[in-house]
Write an enzyme that holds these catalytic residues in place. Structure first.
Site, PDB file in Angstrom:
ATOM      1  CG  ASN A  89     -80.095  17.906  13.568  1.00  0.00           C
ATOM      2  OD1 ASN A  89     -79.227  17.173  14.014  1.00  0.00           O
ATOM      3  ND2 ASN A  89     -81.129  18.312  14.283  1.00  0.00           N
ATOM      4  NE  ARG A  90     -74.774  15.798  15.538  1.00  0.00           N
ATOM      5  CZ  ARG A  90     -75.213  16.825  16.287  1.00  0.00           C
ATOM      6  NH1 ARG A  90     -76.487  17.155  16.283  1.00  0.00           N
ATOM      7  NH2 ARG A  90     -74.363  17.515  17.015  1.00  0.00           N
ATOM      8  CG  HIS A 115     -75.573  22.592  11.425  1.00  0.00           C
ATOM      9  ND1 HIS A 115     -76.879  22.174  11.511  1.00  0.00           N
ATOM     10  CD2 HIS A 115     -75.205  22.954  12.687  1.00  0.00           C
ATOM     11  CE1 HIS A 115     -77.286  22.274  12.778  1.00  0.00           C
ATOM     12  NE2 HIS A 115     -76.302  22.738  13.509  1.00  0.00           N
ATOM     13  CG  HIS A 188     -77.536  27.100  14.825  1.00  0.00           C
ATOM     14  ND1 HIS A 188     -77.018  27.289  16.085  1.00  0.00           N
ATOM     15  CD2 HIS A 188     -77.486  25.764  14.598  1.00  0.00           C
ATOM     16  CE1 HIS A 188     -76.638  26.129  16.585  1.00  0.00           C
ATOM     17  NE2 HIS A 188     -76.922  25.176  15.706  1.00  0.00           N
ATOM     18  CE1 TYR A 190     -75.185  27.689  20.845  1.00  0.00           C
ATOM     19  CE2 TYR A 190     -75.265  28.630  18.644  1.00  0.00           C
ATOM     20  CZ  TYR A 190     -74.871  27.631  19.503  1.00  0.00           C
ATOM     21  OH  TYR A 190     -74.133  26.573  19.020  1.00  0.00           O
ATOM     22  CG  ASP A 254     -77.428  18.713  20.442  1.00  0.00           C
ATOM     23  OD1 ASP A 254     -78.354  19.144  19.717  1.00  0.00           O
ATOM     24  OD2 ASP A 254     -76.256  18.614  20.048  1.00  0.00           O
ATOM     25  CD  GLN A 292     -81.431  18.895  17.484  1.00  0.00           C
ATOM     26  OE1 GLN A 292     -82.276  18.274  16.849  1.00  0.00           O
ATOM     27  NE2 GLN A 292     -80.499  18.279  18.190  1.00  0.00           N
ATOM     28  CD  GLU A 319     -80.298  24.192  15.955  1.00  0.00           C
ATOM     29  OE1 GLU A 319     -79.955  23.608  14.902  1.00  0.00           O
ATOM     30  OE2 GLU A 319     -79.784  23.944  17.065  1.00  0.00           O
TER      31      GLU A 319
END
Length: 355
Positions: A89-90, A115, A188, A190, A254, A292, A319
């Protein structure tokens, strides 16, 4: 007949050697298979390439987004199937302060760190420690001091393990060797439970067991506030489709959910996803406080497996992790791990199909 998604070009390319920290490592392809559940993986980024499960009629399909060619993974900006870190994440403003020292990180996302930086754990070649096709595979990675600006050397290990019927575990372990450092790993993948050619995920029915989100600014950096989802487009406390209120959020979901309940490191169900045409259902348990939820609103004409084009809302990323940017928010549960301590992150996936 189920098509093999790893093409000859992928297998051929995977035999090539690549450079990692000055040592040549080979990129390899590995499989886990038990009953009707099959996972294909690579040690490039400890990545899940495909997850093959049956639908309600017993037909097999791959429900994970990804690529045919290893070169596409090397150039990937979507983190398809990757194990991301050192901090997922950030991190706001690409910096944090620990023990009175400010660490400057790569600003790879609108002035922030995403990430792990430009070369996170999803962009390196891991070592295969052990592999048993009907049971598990373990990848290891030795992250060096000052790698992408993070302090200290960290030994990291991820195990993908088949358990029971149509279930698998992801076990992530990290041990700082010489300095305290933030660690927040995430898987991660999808998901599109309809399969590779089924279109978008707007009709997928989702239930998230979190009644609060970490409020964010325009660059998706947490403000430090936790906000209730009740009555908002982020409310998935009862099952509803992704598309039911997606037009009320800024183009996509998101956002990080704070999972309800006292955790104390124990597994807890965090989310379920169901797709009605195939009848497939995914249930996810984790010992982490955050989830997430990302609906790939930024995907655009991305060439995936077997020539399938992934467009907007092509998949859902789920996530589990610690709360994002926790290094800059003392009120969030700390992600700092000290030398001698061990970071432990567990996930359990269960797949069913009926009716």
């Amino acid at each position: 007949m189920l098509k093999v998604y790893l093409t000859f070009s992928f297998l051929l390319t995977a035999l090539l050697n690549a450079q990692a920290h000055g040592k040549e490592k080979e990129i390899g392809f590995y499989q886990l298979k038990r009953g009707n559940l099959k996972l294909n993986l690579t040690n490039y980024g400890a990545t899940i390439i495909s997850v093959i499960v049956p639908d309600k009629h017993g037909n097999l399909d791959d429900i994970a987004l990804g690529y045919d060619d290893i070169e596409q993974y090397k150039n990937d900006t979507c983190y398809f199937g990757a194990l991301v870190g050192r901090v997922a994440n950030r991190i706001g403003h690409a910096e944090f302060t620990l023990d009175n020292h400010t660490y400057k990180l790569p600003a790879n996302d609108h002035g922030n760190t995403l990430h792990g930086g430009f070369t996170g754990f999803g962009d390196v070649i891991w070592t295969v420690k052990a592999h048993k096709e009907d049971s598990y595979i373990t990848f290891t990675y030795d992250s060096q001091d000052n790698e992408e600006g993070f302090p200290g050397r960290v030994e990291v290990e991820v195990t993908y393990m088949l358990i029971g019927r149509n279930k698998y575990v992801v076990k992530m372990i990290a041990k700082p060797i010489d300095k305290a450092t933030p660690v927040n790993l995430a898987q991660h993948t999808y998901w599109n439970l309809g399969g590779q050619k089924s279109g978008d995920i707007l009709s997928h029915e989702v239930q998230i067991f979190g009644s609060k989100i970490t409020a964010v600014d325009n660059n998706l950096i947490p403000t430090g506030k936790l906000e209730s989802v009740k009555g908002t487009p982020y409310d998935f406390l009862e099952p509803r489709t992704v598309g039911s209120r997606v037009n009320e959020v800024p183009g996509l979901y998101d956002i990080n959910y704070v999972i309800d309940g006292k955790r104390s490191g124990h597994l807890q169900k965090v989310v379920t996803v169901r797709e009605n045409v195939s009848g497939r259902k995914l249930e996810l348990w984790s010992n982490q406080v955050g989830l997430q939820f990302y609906t790939s609103g930024m995907l655009k004409a991305t060439k995936g497996k077997n020539g399938v084009i992934y467009d907007k809302y092509g998949g859902i990323a789920l996530e589990t992790q610690g709360l994002p940017d926790s290094v800059n928010h003392p009120n969030f549960p700390s992600q700092i791990v000290h030398s001698g301590q061990t970071y432990k992150h567990y996930m359990v996936y269960r797949f069913t199909a009926c009716c």
